[in-house]
Design an enzyme around this catalytic site. Structure first.
Site, PDB file in Angstrom:
ATOM      1  CE  LYS A 127       3.105   2.666  -4.950  1.00  0.00           C
ATOM      2  NZ  LYS A 127       4.175   2.881  -5.957  1.00  0.00           N
ATOM      3  CG  ASP A 167       2.412   5.785  -7.025  1.00  0.00           C
ATOM      4  OD1 ASP A 167       3.327   5.218  -7.635  1.00  0.00           O
ATOM      5  OD2 ASP A 167       1.216   5.625  -7.338  1.00  0.00           O
TER       6      ASP A 167
END
Ligand code: NDP
Ligand code: 2IT
Length: 446
Positions: A127, A167
């Site tokens: 991430k 995201d």
């Protein structure tokens, strides 16, 4: 949790990661459901799987300087955590939001490992992100930020190394600017990012994938329990990428979506949300949700995003952000007759909320299973880039549908195998963990 070894590992995770409550929350939830697996697998204990899987392979922090439209230099912090590449290249999104710090990126990276394992595609977990706030920035400011972000990040990513995607705050526009800069710096066209635009290697249905996938998963969960979306009242929080397409797919399954939100407030539309109007408002005009009532006089706008959980519904689809449903909101949902919660956002339910779901025998589809359709379709985008082909929308959507049905089946089976029938949270954690743990064990202590 009674297993002393697991309690000791968890204690050491808490000590080593001070000031990162979201990360501790994510690890604790996984540990609490893995106990029967660890009890039965002394080989995992001997291989130090839990100690290793709670520590990322590496974490990169970097300065992101950029020049705003007034000529002033701004500095943000960039992050990339490469958590595990046990089963495939690192893979996971990039979050651009002022709340981003190391603990948020770590919780998301940790969760991504198990989620990506559940997709059955060969992808490890990662991430990234920045505390940059895209709100109110011009297109040129967004571009300069994205270029600066990638001017550092490009050293660490690659189509077979680490493949970032979108995201919160990162959509096709941002991915486009990042891809352009990567290409310029490396002189290489490769599938290094997913969520790309369709003309330059993006996959059809990636935009819709997380929301559609959430509804495919939810549909499977409802069906297994003798229910369906047909005629049900649904509340969807958020109004970004995931929320919009969850709304559209739930409607196509015959549900009535009566409320959606942003971080300022929520709209309630007794006629059901007008999807196309909402899509244009949020995706094209980048407007605020309160503007929806200007064109839909029967709809009401309420300040404060938490109030959305007081709107009576049968099914709740939280699609905004972490910890958006606390114990109190979960109780309000239960009291109003909500019987199913499926998570489009990552970790949207606090531990107290999850307790309320179980206490009220609600069906609960946890994020790492229910929202895996986004990254699964990113995996399909990687495949298309590798074979230099583009599949049709229907081909990708059909594969996505199959993957989500399989994920539900895997969660259901793992829960049954370990004596926790109907606990899809435990099923998701166990099924996701087992594959990664076996791969780590087979590859030795690295
Ligand atoms: P977007 O940026 O497109 O939309 C985010 C939405 O959530 C907006 O409506 C935003 O409102 C709201 N929101 C964001 N932060 C907060 C906050 N702190 N409090 C209240 N509302 C907030 O992001 P996505 O739709 O892509 O992501 C939504 C969730 O889904 C995230 O948890 C993400 O991690 C998860 N997810 C995303 C995937 C994807 O493919 N994009 C895949 C799997 C999960 P506002 O505009 O006011 O900020
Ligand atoms: O949380 C997630 O799964 C995502 N933001 C999507 C990641 C991806 O690589 O598509």
């Amino acid at each position: 949790m009674k297993n002393q070894y697991m309690l000791d590992v968890l204690e050491s995770v808490k000590k080593r990661n001070p000031g990162e409550p979201e990360f501790i929350q994510a690890v604790t939830e996984v540990f609490e459901t893995l106990e029967p697996v660890i009890d039965a697998r002394p080989d995992f204990v001997a291989a130090g799987i839990l100690e290793r899987i709670t520590e990322p392979d590496r974490m990169i922090y970097f300065r992101v300087p950029w020049v705003d439209d007034s000529g002033k230099v701004q500095v943000n912090r960039g992050f990339r955590v490469q958590w595990s590449n046990a089963i495939g290249p690192y893979k996971g999104g990039i979050r651009l939001h002022p709340s981003v710090y190391g603990g948020i990126i770590k919780f998301l990276g940790f969760e991504q490992v198990f989620k990506n394992s559940l997709t059955t595609l060969p992808m490890g977990g990662a991430k990234g992100g920045s505390d940059f706030d895209p709100k109110g920035k011009s297109d040129n400011e967004i571009m300069r930020f994205c270029q600066s972000f990638v001017a550092e990040l490009y050293k660490y990513i690659g189509k077979d190394t680490d493949v970032p995607a979108g995201d919160i705050g990162t959509g096709a526009r941002e991915i486009g600017y990042m891809f352009g800069m990567y290409k310029k710096l490396t002189d290489e066209w490769s599938g290094v990012l997913t969520g790309k635009g369709i003309p330059y290697g993006g996959s059809l249905a990636r935009t819709q994938a997380t929301g559609y996938g959430l509804c495919y998963f939810t549909n499977a969960m409802l069906r297994a329990n003798g229910k369906s979306f047909e005629g049900q009242t649904v509340v969807v929080s958020g109004s970004g990428n995931v929320a919009l397409y969850a709304c559209q797919k739930a409607q196509s399954f015959g549900a009535k979506v009566v409320a959606m939100s942003d971080s300022n407030g929520y709209v309630y539309d007794p006629d059901g949300i007008d999807f196309e109007a909402m899509r244009v408002l949020k995706e094209v005009k980048r407007g605020r949700i309160k503007e929806y009532v200007d064109t839909h006089p029967k709809a009401e706008y309420h300040e404060g995003c938490k109030g959305i959980w007081t709107v009576p519904c049968d099914i709740a689809l939280p699609c905004a952000t972490q910890n958006e449903i606390d114990g109190e909101s979960a109780k309000a949902l239960a009291a109003n007759g909500c019987y199913a919660v499926a998570e489009g956002a990552n970790m949207p339910s606090t531990p107290e909320a999850i307790e309320v779901y179980f206490a009220n025998k609600m069906l609960y589809g946890p994020a790492k299973a229910a929202n895996a359709g986004g990254v699964a379709t990113s995996g399909l985008e990687m495949s298309q880039n590798s074979i230099r082909m583009s599949w049709s929308f229907d081909e990708v959507d059909e594969k996505l549908h199959g993957i989500m049905e399989n994920i539900f089946a895997a969660c259901d089976k793992a829960a049954k195998d370990y004596g926790m029938e109907g606990n899809y949270m435990a099923g998701a954690n166990i099924a996701g963990f087992l594959k990664v743990a076996e791969a780590m064990k087979a590859q030795g202590c690295v």
